[in-house]
Design a protein around this motif. Structure first.
Motif, PDB file in Angstrom:
ATOM      1  N   ALA A 220      29.568   0.710  26.112  1.00 27.06           N
ATOM      2  CA  ALA A 220      30.122  -0.356  25.281  1.00 27.06           C
ATOM      3  C   ALA A 220      31.228  -1.091  26.017  1.00 27.06           C
ATOM      4  O   ALA A 220      31.338  -2.319  25.965  1.00 27.06           O
ATOM      5  CB  ALA A 220      30.642   0.216  23.973  1.00 27.06           C
ATOM      6  N   ASP A 221      32.078  -0.334  26.747  1.00 25.82           N
ATOM      7  CA  ASP A 221      33.160  -0.961  27.517  1.00 25.82           C
ATOM      8  C   ASP A 221      32.597  -1.857  28.612  1.00 25.82           C
ATOM      9  O   ASP A 221      33.114  -2.950  28.868  1.00 25.82           O
ATOM     10  CB  ASP A 221      34.056   0.112  28.140  1.00 25.82           C
ATOM     11  N   ALA A 222      31.504  -1.397  29.253  1.00 25.69           N
ATOM     12  CA  ALA A 222      30.893  -2.197  30.314  1.00 25.69           C
ATOM     13  C   ALA A 222      30.298  -3.480  29.754  1.00 25.69           C
ATOM     14  O   ALA A 222      30.441  -4.561  30.331  1.00 25.69           O
ATOM     15  CB  ALA A 222      29.820  -1.378  31.027  1.00 25.69           C
ATOM     16  N   LEU A 223      29.634  -3.364  28.590  1.00 26.06           N
ATOM     17  CA  LEU A 223      29.043  -4.547  27.969  1.00 26.06           C
ATOM     18  C   LEU A 223      30.122  -5.512  27.493  1.00 26.06           C
ATOM     19  O   LEU A 223      29.936  -6.730  27.546  1.00 26.06           O
ATOM     20  CB  LEU A 223      28.162  -4.136  26.785  1.00 26.06           C
ATOM     21  N   ALA A 224      31.239  -4.957  27.040  1.00 24.58           N
ATOM     22  CA  ALA A 224      32.313  -5.809  26.535  1.00 24.58           C
ATOM     23  C   ALA A 224      32.898  -6.692  27.627  1.00 24.58           C
ATOM     24  O   ALA A 224      33.491  -7.736  27.343  1.00 24.58           O
ATOM     25  CB  ALA A 224      33.416  -4.949  25.920  1.00 24.58           C
ATOM     26  N   ALA A 225      32.711  -6.296  28.883  1.00 29.12           N
ATOM     27  CA  ALA A 225      33.233  -7.093  29.993  1.00 29.12           C
ATOM     28  C   ALA A 225      32.348  -8.290  30.314  1.00 29.12           C
ATOM     29  O   ALA A 225      32.726  -9.175  31.071  1.00 29.12           O
ATOM     30  CB  ALA A 225      33.372  -6.215  31.239  1.00 29.12           C
ATOM     31  N   VAL A 226      31.142  -8.306  29.693  1.00 28.53           N
ATOM     32  CA  VAL A 226      30.212  -9.417  29.916  1.00 28.53           C
ATOM     33  C   VAL A 226      30.453 -10.469  28.841  1.00 28.53           C
ATOM     34  O   VAL A 226      30.539 -10.134  27.659  1.00 28.53           O
ATOM     35  CB  VAL A 226      28.749  -8.922  29.853  1.00 28.53           C
ATOM     36  N   PRO A 227      30.555 -11.755  29.213  1.00 27.97           N
ATOM     37  CA  PRO A 227      30.798 -12.797  28.207  1.00 27.97           C
ATOM     38  C   PRO A 227      29.759 -12.760  27.093  1.00 27.97           C
ATOM     39  O   PRO A 227      28.575 -12.560  27.335  1.00 27.97           O
ATOM     40  CB  PRO A 227      30.686 -14.091  29.020  1.00 27.97           C
ATOM     41  N   SER A 228      30.218 -12.923  25.859  1.00 24.19           N
ATOM     42  CA  SER A 228      29.382 -13.039  24.659  1.00 24.19           C
ATOM     43  C   SER A 228      28.775 -11.730  24.184  1.00 24.19           C
ATOM     44  O   SER A 228      27.936 -11.720  23.298  1.00 24.19           O
ATOM     45  CB  SER A 228      28.247 -14.063  24.859  1.00 24.19           C
ATOM     46  N   ILE A 229      29.173 -10.584  24.769  1.00 24.07           N
ATOM     47  CA  ILE A 229      28.584  -9.324  24.340  1.00 24.07           C
ATOM     48  C   ILE A 229      29.652  -8.388  23.765  1.00 24.07           C
ATOM     49  O   ILE A 229      29.436  -7.198  23.646  1.00 24.07           O
ATOM     50  CB  ILE A 229      27.845  -8.613  25.506  1.00 24.07           C
ATOM     51  N   SER A 230      30.785  -8.912  23.373  1.00 29.64           N
ATOM     52  CA  SER A 230      31.912  -8.058  23.032  1.00 29.64           C
ATOM     53  C   SER A 230      31.653  -7.119  21.867  1.00 29.64           C
ATOM     54  O   SER A 230      32.227  -6.046  21.798  1.00 29.64           O
ATOM     55  CB  SER A 230      33.141  -8.917  22.712  1.00 29.64           C
ATOM     56  N   SER A 231      30.789  -7.496  20.932  1.00 26.35           N
ATOM     57  CA  SER A 231      30.580  -6.621  19.767  1.00 26.35           C
ATOM     58  C   SER A 231      29.105  -6.352  19.510  1.00 26.35           C
ATOM     59  O   SER A 231      28.676  -6.185  18.388  1.00 26.35           O
ATOM     60  CB  SER A 231      31.210  -7.249  18.521  1.00 26.35           C
ATOM     61  N   SER A 232      28.298  -6.318  20.586  1.00 25.86           N
ATOM     62  CA  SER A 232      26.862  -6.123  20.415  1.00 25.86           C
ATOM     63  C   SER A 232      26.522  -4.706  19.997  1.00 25.86           C
ATOM     64  O   SER A 232      27.121  -3.747  20.471  1.00 25.86           O
ATOM     65  CB  SER A 232      26.128  -6.409  21.733  1.00 25.86           C
ATOM     66  N   PRO A 233      25.534  -4.542  19.096  1.00 26.73           N
ATOM     67  CA  PRO A 233      25.057  -3.199  18.794  1.00 26.73           C
ATOM     68  C   PRO A 233      24.328  -2.624  19.994  1.00 26.73           C
ATOM     69  O   PRO A 233      23.727  -3.359  20.776  1.00 26.73           O
ATOM     70  CB  PRO A 233      24.092  -3.419  17.624  1.00 26.73           C
ATOM     71  N   ILE A 234      24.399  -1.314  20.180  1.00 21.79           N
ATOM     72  CA  ILE A 234      23.727  -0.651  21.293  1.00 21.79           C
ATOM     73  C   ILE A 234      22.689   0.297  20.722  1.00 21.79           C
ATOM     74  O   ILE A 234      23.006   1.189  19.943  1.00 21.79           O
ATOM     75  CB  ILE A 234      24.728   0.141  22.155  1.00 21.79           C
ATOM     76  N   TRP A 235      21.436   0.097  21.099  1.00 23.63           N
ATOM     77  CA  TRP A 235      20.364   0.963  20.622  1.00 23.63           C
ATOM     78  C   TRP A 235      19.825   1.746  21.808  1.00 23.63           C
ATOM     79  O   TRP A 235      19.575   1.190  22.873  1.00 23.63           O
ATOM     80  CB  TRP A 235      19.228   0.133  20.022  1.00 23.63           C
TER      81      TRP A 235
END
Length: 255
Positions: A220-235
């Motif tokens: 989640a921390d890695a994805l949050a560093a990508v623009p526009s993915i700060s609160s994406s669900p992870i499946w």
């Protein structure tokens, strides 16, 4: 959907948004009625061709749709369908596909009104994975010999208490009225529309084993560093055979 059809779909989506629906009951009824219209147009091929004929005046097609639906559906549903038949489409199939997408969007609005978008997306994903892992279930749900009523009963047994009513409604619709699509494709369409509603990405992680809480936090921390993915669900998805590493993750929608 491309060209003129894509433009027309965008116009219909804006029209639905302008309705500013905040009631789950209103949104659910709208979705159900739009799905019923889709079923009618899929069955009555002559009517579908007539309502999408580019050679006929838009007002004439709108009048036919209005006379057909008036008093049988809500004014909101009638207005949206009339707007659809008055729009320009590359093919008659595109028009029906657009009405179906409006129906899905209406049920997504119902989920949102109940603060259930997370539950909707999660339920669609998990059911899709269950179907993918069970060939016999997948075969039964995709069969032409099993009546729609029996599929409905089967889904009610499978999903009772496990998903929200809106999620069950969408899954049942996609199973009993596949419209020539494989079930995973139909479920992905619904999940994509729900994700667009929140302007999010859906990250799907494939791993040989279930991720620990610590691994999910790092991801989640890695994805949050990508623009526009700060609160994406992870499946997470665990395939039958891998080498034990995370093999891939994909985004089902990107802004």
């Amino acid at each position: 959907m491309r060209g003129v059809s894509r433009t027309s779909l965008a116009g219909l989506t804006e029209r639905l948004e302008a309705e500013n629906i905040t009631s789950a009951t209103v949104a659910t009824r709208l979705g159900d009625e739009l799905f019923a219209v889709v079923g009618l147009l899929d069955t009555e091929h002559g009517l579908r061709r007539a309502l999408s004929d580019p050679g006929k005046p838009a007002a004439e097609k709108g009048a036919v749709a209005s006379s057909l639906l008036h008093g049988k559906v809500t004014a909101r549903t009638e207005s949206l369908v009339v707007a659809a038949v008055e729009s320009r489409w590359a093919t008659s199939g595109d028009m029906v596909d657009a009405i179906e997408q409006l129906a899905v969007e209406a049920l997504v609005l119902a989920a949102e009104a109940e603060d259930g978008l997370d539950d909707l997306e999660d339920g669609l994903f998990r059911f899709g994975r269950v179907v993918a892992a069970q060939p016999e279930l997948r075969s039964a749900l995709a069969s032409t010999w099993l009546p729609a009523e029996r599929k409905d009963e089967l889904l009610a047994e499978l999903l009772r208490g496990k998903v929200t009513p809106v999620t069950q409604r969408l899954i049942t619709q996609m199973v009993t009225h596949p419209r020539g699509r494989a079930l995973p494709v139909a479920l992905d369409m619904c999940a994509d529309i729900a994700a667009r509603r929140r302007e999010q990405l859906i990250a799907v992680v494939r791993s040989a084993v279930e991720l620990t809480a610590a691994q999910q936090r790092r991801l989640a921390d890695a994805l949050a560093a990508v623009p526009s993915i700060s609160s994406s669900p992870i499946w997470t998805e665990i395939p039958p055979r891998t080498d034990g590493s995370i093999t891939t993750f994909r985004c089902t929608w990107c802004p």
